[in-house]
Design an enzyme around this catalytic site. Structure first.
Site, PDB file in Angstrom:
ATOM      1  N   ASP A  15      70.799  10.063  48.470  1.00  0.00           N
ATOM      2  CA  ASP A  15      71.954  10.939  48.694  1.00  0.00           C
ATOM      3  C   ASP A  15      72.937  10.833  47.539  1.00  0.00           C
ATOM      4  O   ASP A  15      73.991  10.191  47.654  1.00  0.00           O
ATOM      5  CB  ASP A  15      72.643  10.579  50.025  1.00  0.00           C
ATOM      6  CG  ASP A  15      71.787  10.970  51.215  1.00  0.00           C
ATOM      7  OD1 ASP A  15      71.083  11.989  51.135  1.00  0.00           O
ATOM      8  OD2 ASP A  15      71.813  10.250  52.224  1.00  0.00           O
ATOM      9  N   LYS A  37      63.566  10.700  50.383  1.00  0.00           N
ATOM     10  CA  LYS A  37      64.156  11.896  51.001  1.00  0.00           C
ATOM     11  C   LYS A  37      65.246  12.465  50.103  1.00  0.00           C
ATOM     12  O   LYS A  37      66.114  11.734  49.638  1.00  0.00           O
ATOM     13  CB  LYS A  37      64.753  11.569  52.374  1.00  0.00           C
ATOM     14  CG  LYS A  37      65.288  12.815  53.083  1.00  0.00           C
ATOM     15  CD  LYS A  37      65.961  12.493  54.384  1.00  0.00           C
ATOM     16  CE  LYS A  37      67.392  12.098  54.214  1.00  0.00           C
ATOM     17  NZ  LYS A  37      68.379  13.151  54.356  1.00  0.00           N
ATOM     18  N   ASP A  64      65.017  17.412  53.054  1.00  0.00           N
ATOM     19  CA  ASP A  64      65.841  17.559  54.269  1.00  0.00           C
ATOM     20  C   ASP A  64      66.719  18.806  54.096  1.00  0.00           C
ATOM     21  O   ASP A  64      67.899  18.714  53.812  1.00  0.00           O
ATOM     22  CB  ASP A  64      66.682  16.280  54.408  1.00  0.00           C
ATOM     23  CG  ASP A  64      67.471  16.210  55.703  1.00  0.00           C
ATOM     24  OD1 ASP A  64      67.292  17.086  56.570  1.00  0.00           O
ATOM     25  OD2 ASP A  64      68.266  15.262  55.837  1.00  0.00           O
ATOM     26  N   LYS A  66      66.817  21.623  56.296  1.00  0.00           N
ATOM     27  CA  LYS A  66      67.306  22.198  57.557  1.00  0.00           C
ATOM     28  C   LYS A  66      67.435  23.716  57.488  1.00  0.00           C
ATOM     29  O   LYS A  66      68.496  24.282  57.742  1.00  0.00           O
ATOM     30  CB  LYS A  66      68.649  21.567  57.945  1.00  0.00           C
ATOM     31  CG  LYS A  66      68.587  20.061  58.178  1.00  0.00           C
ATOM     32  CD  LYS A  66      69.915  19.535  58.727  1.00  0.00           C
ATOM     33  CE  LYS A  66      69.903  18.069  59.038  1.00  0.00           C
ATOM     34  NZ  LYS A  66      69.889  17.177  57.883  1.00  0.00           N
ATOM     35  N   ASP A  69      67.299  30.666  59.349  1.00  0.00           N
ATOM     36  CA  ASP A  69      67.578  32.047  58.938  1.00  0.00           C
ATOM     37  C   ASP A  69      66.554  32.938  59.635  1.00  0.00           C
ATOM     38  O   ASP A  69      65.786  32.452  60.481  1.00  0.00           O
ATOM     39  CB  ASP A  69      67.492  32.136  57.389  1.00  0.00           C
ATOM     40  CG  ASP A  69      68.390  33.244  56.826  1.00  0.00           C
ATOM     41  OD1 ASP A  69      68.390  34.350  57.406  1.00  0.00           O
ATOM     42  OD2 ASP A  69      69.067  33.003  55.818  1.00  0.00           O
ATOM     43  N   PRO A  71      63.048  34.890  60.252  1.00  0.00           N
ATOM     44  CA  PRO A  71      61.710  34.372  59.926  1.00  0.00           C
ATOM     45  C   PRO A  71      61.247  34.705  58.510  1.00  0.00           C
ATOM     46  O   PRO A  71      60.691  33.839  57.815  1.00  0.00           O
ATOM     47  CB  PRO A  71      60.818  35.038  60.991  1.00  0.00           C
ATOM     48  CG  PRO A  71      61.733  35.241  62.151  1.00  0.00           C
ATOM     49  CD  PRO A  71      63.081  35.566  61.569  1.00  0.00           C
ATOM     50  N   THR A  73      62.907  35.204  55.756  1.00  0.00           N
ATOM     51  CA  THR A  73      63.609  34.407  54.739  1.00  0.00           C
ATOM     52  C   THR A  73      63.156  32.953  54.793  1.00  0.00           C
ATOM     53  O   THR A  73      62.936  32.315  53.758  1.00  0.00           O
ATOM     54  CB  THR A  73      65.134  34.515  54.963  1.00  0.00           C
ATOM     55  OG1 THR A  73      65.479  35.896  54.894  1.00  0.00           O
ATOM     56  CG2 THR A  73      65.914  33.747  53.921  1.00  0.00           C
ATOM     57  N   THR A 123      73.341  15.206  65.251  1.00  0.00           N
ATOM     58  CA  THR A 123      73.928  14.035  65.920  1.00  0.00           C
ATOM     59  C   THR A 123      75.453  14.022  65.789  1.00  0.00           C
ATOM     60  O   THR A 123      76.116  13.243  66.458  1.00  0.00           O
ATOM     61  CB  THR A 123      73.350  12.720  65.358  1.00  0.00           C
ATOM     62  OG1 THR A 123      73.340  12.796  63.936  1.00  0.00           O
ATOM     63  CG2 THR A 123      71.947  12.480  65.848  1.00  0.00           C
ATOM     64  N   ARG A 184      69.759   0.673  60.612  1.00  0.00           N
ATOM     65  CA  ARG A 184      70.521  -0.352  59.895  1.00  0.00           C
ATOM     66  C   ARG A 184      69.847  -1.712  60.070  1.00  0.00           C
ATOM     67  O   ARG A 184      69.664  -2.168  61.214  1.00  0.00           O
ATOM     68  CB  ARG A 184      71.950  -0.455  60.462  1.00  0.00           C
ATOM     69  CG  ARG A 184      72.846   0.721  60.116  1.00  0.00           C
ATOM     70  CD  ARG A 184      73.191   0.732  58.631  1.00  0.00           C
ATOM     71  NE  ARG A 184      73.998   1.879  58.248  1.00  0.00           N
ATOM     72  CZ  ARG A 184      73.527   3.060  57.851  1.00  0.00           C
ATOM     73  NH1 ARG A 184      72.230   3.278  57.806  1.00  0.00           N
ATOM     74  NH2 ARG A 184      74.341   4.026  57.483  1.00  0.00           N
ATOM     75  N   ARG A 214      72.012   4.497  52.824  1.00  0.00           N
ATOM     76  CA  ARG A 214      72.868   3.532  52.140  1.00  0.00           C
ATOM     77  C   ARG A 214      72.368   2.087  52.154  1.00  0.00           C
ATOM     78  O   ARG A 214      72.561   1.384  51.155  1.00  0.00           O
ATOM     79  CB  ARG A 214      74.299   3.653  52.676  1.00  0.00           C
ATOM     80  CG  ARG A 214      74.961   4.930  52.177  1.00  0.00           C
ATOM     81  CD  ARG A 214      76.119   5.378  53.032  1.00  0.00           C
ATOM     82  NE  ARG A 214      75.669   5.874  54.332  1.00  0.00           N
ATOM     83  CZ  ARG A 214      76.464   6.414  55.242  1.00  0.00           C
ATOM     84  NH1 ARG A 214      77.757   6.508  54.995  1.00  0.00           N
ATOM     85  NH2 ARG A 214      75.984   6.850  56.394  1.00  0.00           N
TER      86      ARG A 214
HETATM   87  O1  C5P Z   1      73.038   6.173  54.668  1.00  0.00           O
HETATM   88  P1  C5P Z   1      72.347   6.444  55.976  1.00  0.00           P
HETATM   89  O2  C5P Z   1      71.220   5.489  56.278  1.00  0.00           O
HETATM   90  O3  C5P Z   1      73.305   6.601  57.122  1.00  0.00           O
HETATM   91  O4  C5P Z   1      71.667   7.870  55.708  1.00  0.00           O
HETATM   92  C1  C5P Z   1      70.960   8.556  56.696  1.00  0.00           C
HETATM   93  C2  C5P Z   1      70.330   9.793  56.107  1.00  0.00           C
HETATM   94  O5  C5P Z   1      69.775  10.536  57.173  1.00  0.00           O
HETATM   95  C3  C5P Z   1      71.307  10.712  55.385  1.00  0.00           C
HETATM   96  O6  C5P Z   1      70.578  11.337  54.330  1.00  0.00           O
HETATM   97  C4  C5P Z   1      71.685  11.724  56.448  1.00  0.00           C
HETATM   98  O7  C5P Z   1      72.007  12.975  55.888  1.00  0.00           O
HETATM   99  C5  C5P Z   1      70.400  11.813  57.252  1.00  0.00           C
HETATM  100  N1  C5P Z   1      70.567  12.218  58.646  1.00  0.00           N
HETATM  101  C6  C5P Z   1      71.355  11.519  59.540  1.00  0.00           C
HETATM  102  N2  C5P Z   1      71.481  11.950  60.834  1.00  0.00           N
HETATM  103  C7  C5P Z   1      70.830  13.035  61.243  1.00  0.00           C
HETATM  104  C8  C5P Z   1      70.013  13.755  60.362  1.00  0.00           C
HETATM  105  C9  C5P Z   1      69.908  13.305  59.045  1.00  0.00           C
HETATM  106  O8  C5P Z   1      71.955  10.504  59.188  1.00  0.00           O
HETATM  107  N3  C5P Z   1      70.933  13.388  62.505  1.00  0.00           N
END
Ligand code: C5P
Length: 237
Positions: A15, A37, A64, A66, A69, A71, A73, A123, A184, A214
């Site tokens: 990211d 990703k 990623d 997402k 739009d 179908p 496109t 989320t 985590r 992260r």
């Molecule tokens: O840094 P972290 O581990 O929180 O990153 C999680 C990754 O997953 C990020 O790229 C975030 O955009 C993605 N993501 C998320 N929750 C979602 C969908 C995607 O954290 N529901």
């Protein structure tokens, strides 16, 4: 655990809009992860050639994006993305069955092995947000409804919280990929993630892919951080 499609379930999120940094991180972690990703920030800032450069490192790439739009496109965008060499990409399930089928047909038309994953309810949304956008609450029922639509429309899996794996696995069976962010390692900084699981807990719960950002990319030594997570998973396998 669900059917394993990738030997190593760790997909590290790059990211950052800084391509040299992304390439440096990607190369150092590549031996320890199952994939990389790239998301909307990376792709929008750096463009398709940057995605090709990440693909060229050799690990499977999850785009990623997402898509959501009409179908026609989404079909065009899915085709273009599969041509870049992405191994996985995602679309919003709320785009409806025709859009989901268009993404699947177009993506697999380029690469029969590409995996197309659905996003159910972001989320970041709560039940009160669903009211405001005219979706039926509670969110957990909407997640299940959209995941069932994804399966019926030929998608390979959905993104979900590791805490949602139980009911989704029960409803959708073992042959459906569950991709979980919000991971985590024990003791890591939660940052803005609220309901987290450790890598081992998520795999034990049945996750097929762990999206980890992260804790790897922002570590002092991303290669060592990725290796530590991979070693923990290997030790328990
Ligand atoms: O840094 P972290 O581990 O929180 O990153 C999680 C990754 O997953 C990020 O790229 C975030 O955009 C993605 N993501 C998320 N929750 C979602 C969908 C995607 O954290 N529901």
């Amino acid at each position: 655990m669900g059917a394993a499609r990738f030997q190593n379930p760790i997909f590290a999120a790059l990211d950052t809009p800084d391509l040299p940094r992304a390439l440096e991180i990607a190369k150092s972690i590549q031996p320890h992860v199952g994939g990389l990703k790239v998301g909307l920030e990376f792709i929008t800032a750096l463009g398709p050639d940057a995605v090709r450069q990440i693909v060229a490192i050799g690990a499977p790439v999850f785009a990623d994006v997402k898509f959501h739009d009409i179908p026609n496109t989404v079909a065009g965008a899915s085709k273009a993305l599969a041509k870049l060499g992405a191994s996985i990409f995602n679309v919003h399930c709320s785009g409806g069955e025709a859009m989901l089928r268009a993404a699947v047909d177009a993506g697999r038309g380029v690469d029969p092995n590409v995996k197309i994953i659905g996003v159910t309810v972001l989320t970041s949304l709560e039940d009160s947000d669903l009211d405001a956008v005219g979706q039926k609450k509670p969110a957990r029922d909407q997640v299940l409804r959209l995941a069932e639509l994804a399966k019926k429309s030929g998608l390979d899996g959905v993104v979900c919280s590791a805490h949602e794996i139980g009911p989704l696995r029960k409803a959708l069976g073992s042959d459906f990929m569950l991709v979980t962010p919000g991971i985590r390692p024990a003791g890591a900084d939660l940052a803005d993630q609220k309901r987290v699981m450790t890598p081992l807990e998520a795999v034990t719960a049945g996750a097929d892919i762990l999206v980890i950002g992260r804790p790897i990319a922002a570590a002092k030594d991303p290669g060592a951080a990725a290796k530590a997570i991979a070693d923990e998973l290997k030790a328990s396998a």
